[in-house]
Design an enzyme around this catalytic site. Structure first.
Site, PDB file in Angstrom:
ATOM      1  CG  HIS B 133       2.463 -10.045  -4.356  1.00  0.00           C
ATOM      2  ND1 HIS B 133       2.474 -10.196  -5.725  1.00  0.00           N
ATOM      3  CD2 HIS B 133       3.758  -9.936  -3.969  1.00  0.00           C
ATOM      4  CE1 HIS B 133       3.737 -10.172  -6.137  1.00  0.00           C
ATOM      5  NE2 HIS B 133       4.530 -10.014  -5.101  1.00  0.00           N
ATOM      6  CG  ASP B 209      -0.661 -15.109  -2.269  1.00  0.00           C
ATOM      7  OD1 ASP B 209       0.220 -15.993  -2.161  1.00  0.00           O
ATOM      8  OD2 ASP B 209      -0.415 -13.942  -2.622  1.00  0.00           O
ATOM      9  CD  GLN B 212       5.980 -13.542   1.695  1.00  0.00           C
ATOM     10  OE1 GLN B 212       6.758 -13.793   2.614  1.00  0.00           O
ATOM     11  NE2 GLN B 212       6.404 -13.156   0.506  1.00  0.00           N
ATOM     12  CE  LYS B 235       7.453 -15.139  -2.277  1.00  0.00           C
ATOM     13  NZ  LYS B 235       8.415 -14.304  -2.923  1.00  0.00           N
ATOM     14  CB  CYS B 377       4.950  -6.862  -5.771  1.00  0.00           C
ATOM     15  SG  CYS B 377       6.452  -6.981  -6.729  1.00  0.00           S
TER      16      CYS B 377
END
Lengths: 156, 420
Positions: B133, B209, B212, B235, B377
């Site tokens: 991202h 990261d 997600q 999220k 993104c």
């Protein structure tokens, strides 16, 4: 709510499927690239401006890049509408089209001849009027026009 | 809250019961329910999160960390309870290894600005991947421009997984390896434990990261042996406005502060300052207090479902989506990313019959089907895919297989408009 038939008029889909004036123009034609950072669309506008007896004229225009039906059809109809017109008429048409899109224009901008704006004919471009009911898509419809202004600024 | 371990192997979550906890699904648009397939973007909020935040504001709101009265002490305890809940949710060793930020983007920027500036110099190598991202690309580009660090990239295989063939040479001499645990475009789940081990073997730190991944899977930073993890509240059913950074204590302790101001200091004099201990060192100014309360409720909500059940549910819905969409549309649909549900989450970027994603999204919206259309993104990845934009449908705990069918029906109506 507004129906999709307000947005996807047949003439819009026709210009999307069969875009007019696709391609590139070699230098010294001006070339500008426009981006819609929201959706990733990119559009290339090439304009050839020649001096005529009544001032500068857009003698040729080509459009490249990729985008959604609204941005592509708007670019295609724009290319048809401006080809052969004087730069002053083209600037007036841009102003007229932005008015159709309900975009506030800078009234103090003296580079646009208001009499020409009054007399400018949108023709097929009127079909894009439905876009106003889908505000997210206004940026799609105006992408080619803002890119055109960039290209004209280069050739000035 | 009722537990929803149905015990039925074919049904890892009782989706109807989960849905009933989300008041937004009571709303009808044009008389039809909302088919929300944009949870990779941001998730809807359960009643328990909404209640926790409004009850806190109505009955218990006060400043934290700076006042002696009981109300403030209670608020401080509630805020710190959110930190402890976050620690447990990712199985971190210590609560003070969890830092609250504005969002996951700020968490990643904090790592780059603090750890990066203290540890990286001209010519130092940072390894990223082609599926990152922008939040895990741009801060490194900024540091590269200012410091002259060198960025390397792990390429992808044809089915959208990391191509680890040359991982060792790519990591050779690297100081950091920063990678996503799950792609927001492809849905690909990366082998985090293996990547952390490879980074450490090369003498690099491992930055994950988890935006997600964490909302959809059991997360264990100790089992991963990671060094940093960034993820976001909004999220995982929590409010926007708060992000999380977990870092290994020894690394966080050695890092300079990120933002300066109140709360992050031990002492301030006319000639300088000293920093507070963790985690306050990285929490300058009034933090997102109400949001932390909402985050805590969200973590409790997800924990009550069980993250293993969440994962099972999403694998089932992924299998159904992959099978039914390809059976129904054949070559008219291209779904990016892995076809094996073990290797992916329930996030599907797709191309459909040459219809531009923006047009697709517009037509799907007529059926209240909410999908993201755009570059997500992740423009470097989109260039690799050869598509300036895709449509993306992402599924979560409140989605079921019937919504895959509604998506498919809506795609058919897009064909009707744009078909040639």
């Amino acid at each position: 709510m507004a129906g999709l038939e307000d947005l996807y008029r047949e003439i819009i889909l026709d210009h999307y499927r069969t875009p007019r004036n696709r391609g590139e123009l070699p230098p010294p034609a001006a070339h500008a690239v426009g981006h819609n950072p929201l959706c990733g669309d990119e559009i290339d506008v090439y304009v050839e401006v020649q001096d005529g007896p009544n001032g500068a004229v857009v003698s040729d225009v080509k459009v490249g890049g990729q985008g959604c039906s609204i941005s592509q059809s708007s670019a295609s109809m724009m290319s048809q509408a401006i080809k052969g017109k004087s730069v002053a008429e083209v600037r007036a048409l841009v102003r007229r089209f932005k008015g159709l899109m309900s975009i506030d224009v800078d009234e103090s901008d003296t580079s646009v001849d208001l009499a020409l704006v009054e007399s400018a004919k949108l023709g097929d471009l009127e079909a894009l009027q439905g876009v106003v009911k889908f505000p997210v898509r206004i940026k799609c419809a105006t992408l080619a026009w803002n890119t055109l202004l960039d290209a004209l600024a280069q050739s000035a | 809250m009722a537990t929803r371990h149905s015990g039925d192997a074919a049904m890892s979550l009782d989706v109807a019961a989960v849905r009933a906890d989300f008041p937004i699904f009571d709303r009808l648009i044009d008389g039809q329910p909302i088919v929300y397939l944009d949870s990779a973007n941001t998730t809807q909020k359960p009643q328990s999160v909404i209640d926790a935040m409004s009850t806190f504001m109505a009955t218990a709101y006060a400043p934290i960390n700076r006042s002696a009265y009981r109300l403030a002490a209670e608020a401080t305890d509630a805020f710190e309870a959110a930190r402890s809940a976050t620690q447990k949710f990712i199985n971190a060793r210590r609560a003070h290894e969890v830092v609250f930020t504005k969002n996951a983007t700020e968490s990643l920027n904090l790592i780059v600005r603090s750890w990066g500036y203290a540890n990286l110099h001209a010519g130092d190598v940072v390894l990223l991947t082609h599926m990152e991202h922008h939040a895990n690309i741009v801060p490194w580009h900024q540091l590269a421009a200012e410091r002259g660090i060198v960025l390397r990239w792990v390429p992808l295989t044809a089915d959208g997984q990391l191509d680890l063939t040359n991982l060792a040479p790519l990591l050779d001499g690297a100081k950091a390896f920063s990678f996503t645990a799950m792609s927001n475009v492809l849905g690909t789940i990366t082998p985090v434990r293996e990547l952390c081990a490879a980074a450490h073997a090369a003498g690099a730190i491992a930055i994950v990261d988890g935006c997600q991944y964490v909302p959809h899977n059991v997360t264990d930073v100790q089992a991963w042996d990671a060094d940093f993890l960034a993820f976001s509240s909004h999220k995982l059913c929590g409010p926007s406005g708060i992000g999380m950074l977990w870092g290994r204590e020894t690394l966080l302790d050695a890092m300079p502060p990120f933002l300066g101001g109140g709360n992050m200091i031990a002492d301030v004099r006319l000639d300088g300052f000293t920093t507070a201990p963790l985690p306050a060192k990285f929490e300058a100014g009034t933090p997102p207090i109400i949001e932390a309360i909402g985050l805590h409720a969200a973590l409790q909500f997800l924990s009550s479902l069980g993250m293993a059940n969440v994962r099972d549910h999403e694998m089932q819905i992924s299998a159904y989506a992959l099978r039914s969409l390809t059976e129904r549309f054949g070559d008219d649909i291209t779904i990016h990313g892995p076809t094996n549900v073990e290797a992916r989450g329930a996030t599907f970027s797709f191309a459909f019959r040459d219809i531009h994603p923006h047009d697709l999204s517009q037509v799907l919206d007529q059926r209240n089907v909410c999908v993201r259309a755009g570059h997500h993104c992740a423009k470097p990845l989109m260039r690799l895919l050869g598509a300036p934009a895709t449509a993306r449908a992402s599924f979560y705990i409140y989605n079921d297989e019937s919504e895959v069918d509604i998506l498919a029906d809506a795609l058919d109506s897009a064909s009707d408009i744009f078909g040639t």
